[in-house]
Design a protein around this motif. Structure first.
Motif, PDB file in Angstrom:
ATOM      1  N   GLY A   1      49.143  51.400  43.561  1.00  0.00           N
ATOM      2  CA  GLY A   1      50.112  51.867  42.580  1.00  0.00           C
ATOM      3  C   GLY A   1      50.000  51.158  41.257  1.00  0.00           C
ATOM      4  O   GLY A   1      49.277  50.179  41.114  1.00  0.00           O
ATOM      5  N   GLY A   2      50.770  51.659  40.310  1.00  0.00           N
ATOM      6  CA  GLY A   2      50.806  51.095  38.975  1.00  0.00           C
ATOM      7  C   GLY A   2      52.193  50.614  38.627  1.00  0.00           C
ATOM      8  O   GLY A   2      52.896  50.039  39.457  1.00  0.00           O
ATOM      9  N   ASP A   3      52.619  50.888  37.403  1.00  0.00           N
ATOM     10  CA  ASP A   3      53.867  50.330  36.890  1.00  0.00           C
ATOM     11  C   ASP A   3      55.068  51.258  37.061  1.00  0.00           C
ATOM     12  O   ASP A   3      56.194  50.825  36.854  1.00  0.00           O
ATOM     13  N   THR A   4      54.838  52.520  37.404  1.00  0.00           N
ATOM     14  CA  THR A   4      55.971  53.447  37.477  1.00  0.00           C
ATOM     15  C   THR A   4      56.055  54.112  38.847  1.00  0.00           C
ATOM     16  O   THR A   4      56.607  53.556  39.775  1.00  0.00           O
ATOM     17  N   TYR A   5      55.477  55.311  38.995  1.00  0.00           N
ATOM     18  CA  TYR A   5      55.632  56.070  40.229  1.00  0.00           C
ATOM     19  C   TYR A   5      54.299  56.688  40.632  1.00  0.00           C
ATOM     20  O   TYR A   5      53.613  57.299  39.819  1.00  0.00           O
ATOM     21  N   GLU A   6      53.938  56.546  41.896  1.00  0.00           N
ATOM     22  CA  GLU A   6      52.779  57.224  42.457  1.00  0.00           C
ATOM     23  C   GLU A   6      53.086  57.614  43.898  1.00  0.00           C
ATOM     24  O   GLU A   6      53.871  56.941  44.577  1.00  0.00           O
TER      25      GLU A   6
ATOM     26  N   GLU B   1      55.685  50.020  61.920  1.00  0.00           N
ATOM     27  CA  GLU B   1      56.828  49.252  61.450  1.00  0.00           C
ATOM     28  C   GLU B   1      56.458  48.288  60.330  1.00  0.00           C
ATOM     29  O   GLU B   1      55.416  47.649  60.351  1.00  0.00           O
ATOM     30  N   SER B   2      57.348  48.212  59.347  1.00  0.00           N
ATOM     31  CA  SER B   2      57.172  47.334  58.197  1.00  0.00           C
ATOM     32  C   SER B   2      58.543  47.036  57.628  1.00  0.00           C
ATOM     33  O   SER B   2      59.514  47.752  57.889  1.00  0.00           O
ATOM     34  N   GLU B   3      58.634  45.993  56.823  1.00  0.00           N
ATOM     35  CA  GLU B   3      59.912  45.682  56.172  1.00  0.00           C
ATOM     36  C   GLU B   3      60.166  46.589  54.978  1.00  0.00           C
ATOM     37  O   GLU B   3      61.250  46.593  54.425  1.00  0.00           O
ATOM     38  N   HIS B   4      59.160  47.409  54.615  1.00  0.00           N
ATOM     39  CA  HIS B   4      59.293  48.319  53.487  1.00  0.00           C
ATOM     40  C   HIS B   4      59.398  49.755  53.985  1.00  0.00           C
ATOM     41  O   HIS B   4      58.775  50.140  54.970  1.00  0.00           O
ATOM     42  N   GLN B   5      60.170  50.567  53.283  1.00  0.00           N
ATOM     43  CA  GLN B   5      60.297  51.977  53.615  1.00  0.00           C
ATOM     44  C   GLN B   5      58.961  52.686  53.397  1.00  0.00           C
ATOM     45  O   GLN B   5      58.284  52.469  52.395  1.00  0.00           O
ATOM     46  N   SER B   6      58.571  53.552  54.334  1.00  0.00           N
ATOM     47  CA  SER B   6      57.339  54.324  54.173  1.00  0.00           C
ATOM     48  C   SER B   6      57.468  55.633  54.918  1.00  0.00           C
ATOM     49  O   SER B   6      58.264  55.763  55.850  1.00  0.00           O
TER      50      SER B   6
ATOM     51  N   GLU C   1      41.401  57.948  66.611  1.00  0.00           N
ATOM     52  CA  GLU C   1      41.612  57.423  65.261  1.00  0.00           C
ATOM     53  C   GLU C   1      42.259  58.479  64.371  1.00  0.00           C
ATOM     54  O   GLU C   1      41.928  59.663  64.436  1.00  0.00           O
ATOM     55  N   PHE C   2      43.174  58.021  63.512  1.00  0.00           N
ATOM     56  CA  PHE C   2      43.874  58.893  62.585  1.00  0.00           C
ATOM     57  C   PHE C   2      44.002  58.187  61.250  1.00  0.00           C
ATOM     58  O   PHE C   2      44.112  56.959  61.189  1.00  0.00           O
ATOM     59  N   VAL C   3      44.023  58.983  60.178  1.00  0.00           N
ATOM     60  CA  VAL C   3      44.316  58.440  58.861  1.00  0.00           C
ATOM     61  C   VAL C   3      45.554  59.154  58.340  1.00  0.00           C
ATOM     62  O   VAL C   3      45.706  60.365  58.488  1.00  0.00           O
ATOM     63  N   LEU C   4      46.491  58.387  57.774  1.00  0.00           N
ATOM     64  CA  LEU C   4      47.773  58.893  57.298  1.00  0.00           C
ATOM     65  C   LEU C   4      47.937  58.523  55.825  1.00  0.00           C
ATOM     66  O   LEU C   4      47.476  57.449  55.390  1.00  0.00           O
ATOM     67  N   ALA C   5      48.615  59.387  55.077  1.00  0.00           N
ATOM     68  CA  ALA C   5      48.853  59.133  53.653  1.00  0.00           C
ATOM     69  C   ALA C   5      50.259  59.541  53.290  1.00  0.00           C
ATOM     70  O   ALA C   5      50.795  60.516  53.817  1.00  0.00           O
ATOM     71  N   GLY C   6      50.870  58.804  52.372  1.00  0.00           N
ATOM     72  CA  GLY C   6      52.224  59.124  51.943  1.00  0.00           C
ATOM     73  C   GLY C   6      52.682  58.183  50.859  1.00  0.00           C
ATOM     74  O   GLY C   6      51.937  57.865  49.930  1.00  0.00           O
ATOM     75  N   GLY C   7      53.903  57.708  50.996  1.00  0.00           N
ATOM     76  CA  GLY C   7      54.473  56.829  49.987  1.00  0.00           C
ATOM     77  C   GLY C   7      55.256  55.699  50.603  1.00  0.00           C
ATOM     78  O   GLY C   7      55.631  55.739  51.780  1.00  0.00           O
ATOM     79  N   THR C   8      55.498  54.672  49.809  1.00  0.00           N
ATOM     80  CA  THR C   8      56.280  53.530  50.261  1.00  0.00           C
ATOM     81  C   THR C   8      57.146  53.036  49.117  1.00  0.00           C
ATOM     82  O   THR C   8      56.794  53.205  47.941  1.00  0.00           O
ATOM     83  N   SER C   9      58.271  52.443  49.454  1.00  0.00           N
ATOM     84  CA  SER C   9      59.164  51.861  48.459  1.00  0.00           C
ATOM     85  C   SER C   9      59.253  50.366  48.694  1.00  0.00           C
ATOM     86  O   SER C   9      59.712  49.920  49.751  1.00  0.00           O
ATOM     87  N   LEU C  10      58.800  49.598  47.722  1.00  0.00           N
ATOM     88  CA  LEU C  10      58.840  48.150  47.806  1.00  0.00           C
ATOM     89  C   LEU C  10      60.073  47.641  47.083  1.00  0.00           C
ATOM     90  O   LEU C  10      60.474  48.200  46.058  1.00  0.00           O
ATOM     91  N   PRO C  11      60.710  46.593  47.575  1.00  0.00           N
ATOM     92  CA  PRO C  11      61.926  46.072  46.926  1.00  0.00           C
ATOM     93  C   PRO C  11      61.680  45.721  45.458  1.00  0.00           C
ATOM     94  O   PRO C  11      60.751  44.997  45.136  1.00  0.00           O
TER      95      PRO C  11
ATOM     96  N   PRO D   1      58.100  53.438  43.582  1.00  0.00           N
ATOM     97  CA  PRO D   1      57.364  53.924  44.759  1.00  0.00           C
ATOM     98  C   PRO D   1      55.857  53.871  44.540  1.00  0.00           C
ATOM     99  O   PRO D   1      55.367  54.120  43.437  1.00  0.00           O
ATOM    100  N   ASP D   2      55.134  53.553  45.600  1.00  0.00           N
ATOM    101  CA  ASP D   2      53.686  53.437  45.542  1.00  0.00           C
ATOM    102  C   ASP D   2      53.040  54.332  46.591  1.00  0.00           C
ATOM    103  O   ASP D   2      53.677  54.797  47.533  1.00  0.00           O
ATOM    104  N   ILE D   3      51.749  54.531  46.427  1.00  0.00           N
ATOM    105  CA  ILE D   3      50.934  55.232  47.408  1.00  0.00           C
ATOM    106  C   ILE D   3      50.784  54.353  48.640  1.00  0.00           C
ATOM    107  O   ILE D   3      50.573  53.138  48.536  1.00  0.00           O
ATOM    108  N   TRP D   4      50.886  54.964  49.814  1.00  0.00           N
ATOM    109  CA  TRP D   4      50.737  54.246  51.083  1.00  0.00           C
ATOM    110  C   TRP D   4      49.705  54.958  51.942  1.00  0.00           C
ATOM    111  O   TRP D   4      49.756  56.177  52.095  1.00  0.00           O
ATOM    112  N   LEU D   5      48.729  54.205  52.475  1.00  0.00           N
ATOM    113  CA  LEU D   5      47.716  54.761  53.358  1.00  0.00           C
ATOM    114  C   LEU D   5      47.559  53.870  54.576  1.00  0.00           C
ATOM    115  O   LEU D   5      47.737  52.647  54.501  1.00  0.00           O
ATOM    116  N   ALA D   6      47.203  54.492  55.694  1.00  0.00           N
ATOM    117  CA  ALA D   6      46.895  53.725  56.897  1.00  0.00           C
ATOM    118  C   ALA D   6      45.823  54.446  57.695  1.00  0.00           C
ATOM    119  O   ALA D   6      45.820  55.676  57.787  1.00  0.00           O
ATOM    120  N   LYS D   7      44.915  53.683  58.252  1.00  0.00           N
ATOM    121  CA  LYS D   7      43.955  54.185  59.223  1.00  0.00           C
ATOM    122  C   LYS D   7      44.206  53.436  60.515  1.00  0.00           C
ATOM    123  O   LYS D   7      44.195  52.195  60.534  1.00  0.00           O
TER     124      LYS D   7
END
Length: 476
Positions: free
Chosen positions: A30-35, A345-350, A362-372, A376-382
């Motif tokens: 992510g950057g400085d605003t919203y992704e 599970e994480s301490e951040h919303q995703s 194996e799976f790859v997932l994509a979405g978003g996360t909100s850090l305190p 909001p940022d881009i969130w990915l997991a494999k």
């Protein structure tokens, strides 16, 4: 897109050599605003490409972007497209020519000046053509597929006669020519979120219908159309609450499986339930059920079928009494029986908005996360269901990674767990220095350039001259 490496968590299982299939990761970008990331697809070379909405680019209203990452989640390239107004990618399709089609929208203002927006690129993300799709009113493209040398798109169109949204169905040639654009009207606002081929020909479109004579509640909507865009049947179903179908998968009998969720109030963030439904080839509802694997609340956004025939769905789940919700993965059989359920599970919303099966659990997932305290940022997991880290990704980082080896164009290095000044030196077998590259980040890509094919020794030294990594690298 800027400041792409904000958070890294890697797990690696190494025998004598490293393969892309052995990597699992969880990352935010992510950057400085919203992704956000709204769709991801394998790139065919062990890498992945994803798209969404980027407001950290030069256009603060938002740009459509396309980003390619390697098997460890490191960014190879990222490119932006669009106009001086908001535009974003809602769906990504790998095309038969090796490129990609971004299916999205562009908007001056929602409700009046929004259009579907398609961007076709080559394998390197360079734009080949783009197309605005819609009417003078409000239109959005949500998803697409490729069939018979053309692209079929769905989304929504605002009908000027009644000022209600209809489901969109469009056909576009491989060169970007609009072949037809149709609206599939109902009795209220309707929206198509996903389009898939049916096993017996034609297309399924899944979304929601807001029936005006039913109290204004939304219900799941499934349409079946032929290849010319003619409506064959229409099915609306759900509970007494707010229901939406975000994903549809074909079944071998000509019917389909639908996934989504319901909640007690429109758009509420509480008391949501993941839902699955099964329809036969004639559109008759055979099974509908909410699935709560454990006490909590959740939703399903995207689905796929793995090589073993299991149905996989990704979304969001918040356990009862948990402070935040997280991305989840649910597996079911063809009769909608629950086989497995994982919450990352994480301490951040995703939340996961897109899902791809890579085989071998194996799976790859994509979405978003909100850090305190951050946008909001881009969130990915494999993830690998057979590994011990598939649930929480609470794993130690590997100090050294190098792949592929041998390499053709780019070799990826990860050295250490914290940024520091480093120098990578590459020498041939006679001891002649062939390349020397300085870098500070944990990760870097070594470009082959004019390096001849052959075997080389590499060494990575810190500012004190201490060796952090060394070994043998082969260029082919």
């Amino acid at each position: 897109m800027r400041h792409l490496f904000l958070s890294i968590s890697l797990a690696v299982f190494i025998a004598t050599s490293l393969f892309s299939q052995s990597l699992t990761f969880e990352r935010t970008y992510g950057g400085d605003t919203y992704e956000d990331a709204r769709s991801i697809t394998p790139a065919g070379d062990g890498c992945f490409v994803f798209t969404g909405l980027d407001k950290s680019s030069d256009d603060p209203t938002g740009d459509t972007y396309l980003t390619k990452i390697n098997a460890a989640g490191a960014v190879i390239w990222s490119k932006n497209y669009g106009l001086p107004k908001e535009d974003g990618g809602n769906f990504l399709l790998s095309t038969s020519d090796g490129g990609f089609l971004i299916v999205g929208h562009t908007a001056n203002s929602y409700g009046e000046e929004c259009d579907g927006y398609l961007v076709k690129t080559d394998a390197d993300g360079d734009e080949q053509w783009h197309l605005f799709l819609g009417t003078p009113l409000d239109d959005v493209c949500s998803a697409g597929l490729e069939e018979g040398g053309a692209f079929f798109l769905t989304g929504r169109i605002l009908n000027p006669a009644d000022r209600l949204f209809d489901v969109m169905l469009a056909k576009v040639s491989a060169s970007g020519e609009l072949l037809f654009l149709k609206n599939l009207p109902g009795s209220g606002d309707e929206h198509g979120f996903k389009i898939e081929l049916a096993a017996n020909g034609g297309f399924f479109i899944a979304g929601y219908a807001k029936e005006l004579n039913g109290g204004g509640d939304e219900q799941m909507l499934v349409l079946k159309c032929d290849a010319e865009g003619n409506l064959l049947w229409r099915q609306v179903f759900g509970t007494e609450f707010h229901d939406r179908a975000y994903s549809v998968l074909p079944s071998t009998d000509g019917g389909c499986i639908v996934a989504g969720g319901n909640s007690e109030l429109p758009y509420t963030e509480k008391r949501r339930q993941p839902c699955l439904a099964k329809l036969d080839a004639g559109g008759n509802l055979r099974k509908f059920q909410s699935i709560l694997p454990e006490p909590g609340t959740g939703y399903l956004f995207d689905g796929c079928q793995d090589k073993d025939g299991r149905l996989a769905f990704a979304g969001f789940f918040q356990k009862e009494n948990a402070a935040v919700g997280n991305a989840c993965l649910l597996l079911a059989d063809s009769d909608l029986n629950l086989l497995d359920f994982r919450v990352l599970e994480s301490e951040h919303q995703s939340e996961a908005r897109s899902l791809q099966s890579l085989g071998n659990d194996e799976f790859v997932l994509a979405g978003g996360t909100s850090l305190p305290g951050a946008p909001p940022d881009i969130w990915l997991a494999k993830m690998n269901l057979g590994s011990s880290v598939s649930g929480s990704f609470e794993v130690a980082e590997q100090p050294i990674l190098l792949f592929p080896n041998p390499f053709s164009e780019l070799a990826y290095f990860k050295v250490g767990n914290a940024p520091q000044p480093k120098t990578l030196t590459l020498t041939n077998l006679e001891g002649k220095v062939m390349k020397s590259v300085s870098f500070d980040d944990v990760e870097m890509f070594l470009s082959r350039g004019d390096l001849p094919a052959g075997a080389y020794f590499f060494a990575v030294l810190n500012a004190k001259g201490e060796i952090l990594a060394k070994g043998r690298l082969v260029a082919r």
